[in-house]
Design a protein around this motif. Structure first.
Motif, PDB file in Angstrom:
ATOM      1  N   GLN A   1       0.816  -1.215   0.000  1.00  0.00           N
ATOM      2  CA  GLN A   1       0.000   0.000   0.000  1.00  0.00           C
ATOM      3  C   GLN A   1       0.852   1.268   0.000  1.00  0.00           C
ATOM      4  OE1 GLN A   1      -1.835   1.334   3.781  1.00  0.00           O
ATOM      5  NE2 GLN A   1      -1.362  -0.707   4.576  1.00  0.00           N
ATOM      6  N   HIS A   2       2.022   1.234   0.659  1.00  0.00           N
ATOM      7  CA  HIS A   2       2.826   2.456   0.764  1.00  0.00           C
ATOM      8  C   HIS A   2       3.429   2.863  -0.576  1.00  0.00           C
ATOM      9  CE1 HIS A   2       2.217   2.384   5.018  1.00  0.00           C
ATOM     10  NE2 HIS A   2       2.797   1.218   5.152  1.00  0.00           N
ATOM     11  N   LEU A   3       3.894   1.882  -1.344  1.00  0.00           N
ATOM     12  CA  LEU A   3       4.411   2.192  -2.676  1.00  0.00           C
ATOM     13  C   LEU A   3       3.293   2.755  -3.553  1.00  0.00           C
ATOM     14  CD1 LEU A   3       6.599   2.158  -4.838  1.00  0.00           C
ATOM     15  CD2 LEU A   3       6.041  -0.240  -5.288  1.00  0.00           C
ATOM     16  N   GLY A   4       2.104   2.163  -3.455  1.00  0.00           N
ATOM     17  CA  GLY A   4       0.972   2.664  -4.230  1.00  0.00           C
ATOM     18  C   GLY A   4       0.569   4.072  -3.832  1.00  0.00           C
ATOM     19  N   ARG A   5       0.556   4.325  -2.533  1.00  0.00           N
ATOM     20  CA  ARG A   5       0.154   5.652  -2.039  1.00  0.00           C
ATOM     21  C   ARG A   5       1.174   6.719  -2.448  1.00  0.00           C
ATOM     22  NH1 ARG A   5      -0.312   4.234   2.664  1.00  0.00           N
ATOM     23  NH2 ARG A   5      -2.556   3.848   2.793  1.00  0.00           N
ATOM     24  N   TRP A   6       2.459   6.407  -2.307  1.00  0.00           N
ATOM     25  CA  TRP A   6       3.498   7.374  -2.673  1.00  0.00           C
ATOM     26  C   TRP A   6       3.479   7.654  -4.175  1.00  0.00           C
ATOM     27  CZ3 TRP A   6       6.235  11.141  -0.947  1.00  0.00           C
ATOM     28  CH2 TRP A   6       7.390  11.565  -1.594  1.00  0.00           C
TER      29      TRP A   6
END
Length: 215
Positions: free
Chosen positions: A29-34
């Motif tokens: 999720q963090h890679l997607g959000r960034w």
């Protein structure tokens, strides 16, 4: 579908939006959000989809409004980095630089001087001026190895978190098992063979070939 790396995620996201109005981004999720954040997508249009809950734990309105559905998954190593770690470093070393992997939390990335893949982190630190100090938010073995490689230039490279969280998956690949595997292969024995059903392998190849073509 299509697959991506932390480096080409922005290009792949552009491709995905050219196909559909919404993207399911997984597993991190963090890679997607960034990646979405840097594309100018509002945070309330990027919602976390919990696979253990009905409709991902989201309302119908949240799903309609969302442009990116972020799978509730993360890297255990990058998850432990916190903005407080960066603040402490900056207070102690005002001239120091912070570089993080994009699988870190959004606020960690926003407070870093540089954000990028493992290859990017290595490149930036190695090309930096002699005598610089770095706080690095990624896997410990990489940080320690990088610190050794640049210390002759007076550079100081330190791990972001005060506690150590090793990547249990990566740690399974050790010298003993590598030697055992190679010795067996030399004797004509294939050990730990991994097989994938043909229909899944075919679809996986499509996703991989799409990524290579788009990138």
């Amino acid at each position: 579908g299509i697959v991506c790396t932390s480096t080409n995620a922005p290009v792949i996201l552009d491709w995905a939006f050219a196909q559909r109005e919404k993207v399911l981004f997984f597993p991190d999720q963090h890679l997607g959000r960034w990646t979405g954040f840097n594309k100018g997508i509002p945070l309330d249009e990027m919602v976390v989809w919990d696979p253990d809950l009905e409709y991902g734990g989201l309302t119908a309105e949240q799903i309609r409004k969302a442009r990116i559905l972020l799978w509730k998954g993360h890297c255990s190593v990058h998850q432990m980095f916190q903005p407080a770690h960066i603040l402490k470093f900056r207070n102690q070393h005002p001239d120091g630089k912070v570089i993080s992997h994009p699988e870190s939390a959004l606020e960690v990335c926003r407070q870093s001087d540089f954000v990028g893949s493992t290859e990017y982190i290595i490149k930036v630190v190695k090309e930096s001026a002699p005598g610089t100090r770095w706080l690095v938010g990624t896997e410990l073995n990489l940080v320690n190895r990088l610190a050794e490689e640049v210390k002759h230039e007076g550079k100081i490279v330190q791990f972001m978190a005060p506690t150590v969280c090793m990547c249990s998956t990566m740690q399974r690949i050790d010298p003993q098992h590598l030697a055992w595997t190679l010795e067996n292969l030399a004797e004509g024995n294939v050990v730990n063979r991994i097989t994938v059903p043909a229909h899944e392998a075919a679809l996986a190849k499509v996703a991989l070939e799409r990524m290579l073509a788009v990138s």
